[in-house]
Design a protein around this motif. Structure first.
Motif, mmCIF file in Angstrom:
data_model
loop_
_atom_site.group_PDB
_atom_site.id
_atom_site.type_symbol
_atom_site.label_atom_id
_atom_site.label_comp_id
_atom_site.label_asym_id
_atom_site.label_seq_id
_atom_site.Cartn_x
_atom_site.Cartn_y
_atom_site.Cartn_z
ATOM 1 N N CYS A 29 18.107 -29.224 -21.157
ATOM 2 C CA CYS A 29 18.344 -28.254 -20.076
ATOM 3 C C CYS A 29 17.040 -27.894 -19.361
ATOM 4 O O CYS A 29 16.985 -27.857 -18.128
ATOM 5 C CB CYS A 29 18.984 -26.985 -20.627
ATOM 6 N N LYS A 30 15.997 -27.642 -20.133
ATOM 7 C CA LYS A 30 14.721 -27.226 -19.543
ATOM 8 C C LYS A 30 14.107 -28.336 -18.693
ATOM 9 O O LYS A 30 13.608 -28.080 -17.601
ATOM 10 C CB LYS A 30 13.767 -26.784 -20.647
ATOM 11 N N LYS A 31 14.142 -29.569 -19.197
ATOM 12 C CA LYS A 31 13.565 -30.679 -18.429
ATOM 13 C C LYS A 31 14.347 -30.932 -17.146
ATOM 14 O O LYS A 31 13.776 -31.276 -16.120
ATOM 15 C CB LYS A 31 13.529 -31.950 -19.289
ATOM 16 N N ALA A 32 15.668 -30.784 -17.219
ATOM 17 C CA ALA A 32 16.498 -31.013 -16.031
ATOM 18 C C ALA A 32 16.473 -29.830 -15.073
ATOM 19 O O ALA A 32 16.913 -29.944 -13.930
ATOM 20 C CB ALA A 32 17.935 -31.292 -16.458
ATOM 21 N N LYS A 33 15.974 -28.680 -15.551
ATOM 22 C CA LYS A 33 16.033 -27.429 -14.783
ATOM 23 C C LYS A 33 17.473 -27.147 -14.358
ATOM 24 O O LYS A 33 17.759 -26.777 -13.215
ATOM 25 C CB LYS A 33 15.100 -27.479 -13.568
ATOM 26 N N HIS A 34 18.357 -27.350 -15.311
ATOM 27 C CA HIS A 34 19.792 -27.228 -15.033
ATOM 28 C C HIS A 34 20.495 -26.724 -16.290
ATOM 29 O O HIS A 34 20.302 -27.277 -17.372
ATOM 30 C CB HIS A 34 20.336 -28.612 -14.649
ATOM 31 N N ILE A 35 21.293 -25.692 -16.138
ATOM 32 C CA ILE A 35 22.083 -25.167 -17.249
ATOM 33 C C ILE A 35 23.551 -25.188 -16.864
ATOM 34 O O ILE A 35 23.963 -24.555 -15.888
ATOM 35 C CB ILE A 35 21.680 -23.720 -17.604
ATOM 36 N N SER A 36 24.319 -25.942 -17.609
ATOM 37 C CA SER A 36 25.779 -25.871 -17.519
ATOM 38 C C SER A 36 26.242 -25.158 -18.782
ATOM 39 O O SER A 36 25.991 -25.630 -19.902
ATOM 40 C CB SER A 36 26.405 -27.274 -17.459
ATOM 41 N N LEU A 37 26.892 -24.039 -18.611
ATOM 42 C CA LEU A 37 27.390 -23.252 -19.741
ATOM 43 C C LEU A 37 28.861 -22.974 -19.487
ATOM 44 O O LEU A 37 29.210 -22.191 -18.595
ATOM 45 C CB LEU A 37 26.597 -21.942 -19.869
ATOM 46 N N LEU A 52 27.180 -26.292 -23.792
ATOM 47 C CA LEU A 52 25.902 -26.166 -23.096
ATOM 48 C C LEU A 52 25.323 -27.553 -22.817
ATOM 49 O O LEU A 52 25.405 -28.445 -23.655
ATOM 50 C CB LEU A 52 24.903 -25.370 -23.942
ATOM 51 N N GLY A 53 24.723 -27.707 -21.646
ATOM 52 C CA GLY A 53 24.053 -28.958 -21.314
ATOM 53 C C GLY A 53 23.471 -28.888 -19.914
ATOM 54 O O GLY A 53 23.286 -27.808 -19.355
ATOM 55 N N ASP A 54 23.206 -30.073 -19.363
ATOM 56 C CA ASP A 54 22.717 -30.141 -17.990
ATOM 57 C C ASP A 54 23.850 -30.643 -17.103
ATOM 58 O O ASP A 54 25.022 -30.457 -17.427
ATOM 59 C CB ASP A 54 21.440 -30.989 -17.898
ATOM 60 N N ALA A 96 14.187 -18.535 -12.423
ATOM 61 C CA ALA A 96 14.562 -18.616 -11.003
ATOM 62 C C ALA A 96 14.649 -20.066 -10.516
ATOM 63 O O ALA A 96 15.379 -20.366 -9.574
ATOM 64 C CB ALA A 96 13.560 -17.838 -10.159
ATOM 65 N N GLU A 97 13.911 -20.981 -11.160
ATOM 66 C CA GLU A 97 13.928 -22.388 -10.761
ATOM 67 C C GLU A 97 15.152 -23.145 -11.273
ATOM 68 O O GLU A 97 15.465 -24.226 -10.778
ATOM 69 C CB GLU A 97 12.660 -23.094 -11.295
ATOM 70 N N MET A 98 15.818 -22.588 -12.269
ATOM 71 C CA MET A 98 16.959 -23.279 -12.883
ATOM 72 C C MET A 98 18.181 -23.262 -11.969
ATOM 73 O O MET A 98 18.397 -22.326 -11.200
ATOM 74 C CB MET A 98 17.341 -22.614 -14.211
ATOM 75 N N ILE A 99 18.978 -24.326 -12.072
ATOM 76 C CA ILE A 99 20.295 -24.363 -11.431
ATOM 77 C C ILE A 99 21.306 -24.007 -12.513
ATOM 78 O O ILE A 99 21.253 -24.556 -13.621
ATOM 79 C CB ILE A 99 20.587 -25.762 -10.850
ATOM 80 N N TYR A 100 22.212 -23.103 -12.208
ATOM 81 C CA TYR A 100 23.182 -22.633 -13.198
ATOM 82 C C TYR A 100 24.604 -22.973 -12.773
ATOM 83 O O TYR A 100 24.985 -22.765 -11.614
ATOM 84 C CB TYR A 100 23.091 -21.106 -13.346
ATOM 85 N N TYR A 101 25.368 -23.511 -13.715
ATOM 86 C CA TYR A 101 26.823 -23.632 -13.581
ATOM 87 C C TYR A 101 27.409 -22.934 -14.787
ATOM 88 O O TYR A 101 27.387 -23.473 -15.897
ATOM 89 C CB TYR A 101 27.270 -25.101 -13.530
ATOM 90 N N ILE A 102 27.902 -21.737 -14.581
ATOM 91 C CA ILE A 102 28.406 -20.931 -15.691
ATOM 92 C C ILE A 102 29.829 -20.503 -15.373
ATOM 93 O O ILE A 102 30.119 -20.027 -14.277
ATOM 94 C CB ILE A 102 27.507 -19.702 -15.929
ATOM 95 N N GLY A 103 30.715 -20.713 -16.342
ATOM 96 C CA GLY A 103 32.109 -20.326 -16.150
ATOM 97 C C GLY A 103 33.007 -21.076 -17.104
ATOM 98 O O GLY A 103 32.570 -21.567 -18.151
ATOM 99 N N ASP A 104 34.268 -21.184 -16.742
ATOM 100 C CA ASP A 104 35.231 -21.896 -17.585
ATOM 101 C C ASP A 104 34.984 -23.398 -17.523
ATOM 102 O O ASP A 104 34.460 -23.913 -16.526
ATOM 103 C CB ASP A 104 36.662 -21.596 -17.128
ATOM 104 N N MET A 105 35.375 -24.084 -18.595
ATOM 105 C CA MET A 105 35.289 -25.536 -18.616
ATOM 106 C C MET A 105 36.080 -26.082 -17.434
ATOM 107 O O MET A 105 37.223 -25.673 -17.199
ATOM 108 C CB MET A 105 35.881 -26.079 -19.927
#
Length: 195
Positions: free
Chosen positions: A10-18, A27-29, A59-68
């Protein structure tokens, strides 16, 4: 499951999918997600804290948070599951290490970094399809789903790669032929010396 390796992805991709499901979160990218069995429930702030993100990195991260997403089946078993064939080789291309898999749609490539969080070496690759027919790869350990991974063919598969793989195959075939000829000549010489 190695949670530290998921955090690194997640950190290397600067992307969090939760993503939330009834039983646990994933959790992943943007290309792979992993089930968080026996973890507390996370939100944007708590997952950023767990990843040790300062305010700038947060602030640099991209977030996708919600239901599957509804088009992803995260059950341990699905009717569309089909085992993938494997070649037993990895390919390094464009600064990415990939594993080639044989699927019902032909060759699919996944990045090797996405299997690193799955600690158990007895995992197996399966293909699974979304309702629209799009294929994705799942990793199972026994009957338990441990990862959902999107193939990266669009990023990696190029005419150059195909040409290079063909050259490798031609070279390997030529080397094998020479090896067999040399072994045959050696066996004939041994036979003559025994006479």
């Amino acid at each position: 499951m190695n949670f530290d390796k998921i955090k690194t992805i997640c950190k290397k991709a600067k992307h969090i999918s939760l993503f939330d499901t009834e039983d646990y979160q994933w959790l992943g990218d943007e290309f792979a997600i992993y089930p968080l069995y026996e973890h507390p429930e996370y939100n944007k702030d708590t997952i950023a804290s767990v990843l040790s993100l300062d305010e700038k990195k947060k602030a640099e991260m991209i977030y996708y948070i919600g239901d599957m997403p509804a088009n992803i089946d995260c059950s341990d078993s699905a009717e569309s599951d089909k085992p993938c064939g494997i070649f037993g080789i990895n390919i390094q291309c464009m600064n990415r290490a990939v594993i080639p898999l044989i699927t019902t749609e032909g060759l699919k490539l996944i990045e090797t970094k996405y299997i690193q969080p799955v600690i158990n070496s007895e995992f197996e690759f399966y293909e699974r399809k979304m309702p629209n027919g799009r294929l994705y790869i799942i990793l199972k350990v026994g009957f338990v789903l441990e990862a959902i991974i999107s193939p990266c063919n669009e990023l990696i598969l190029t005419n150059t790669l195909v040409d290079e793989l063909n050259s490798i195959a031609d070279g390997a075939s030529e080397a094998l032929t020479k090896k067999m000829i040399a072994e045959n000549e050696e066996n004939q010489m041994r036979g003559q010396s025994n006479d």
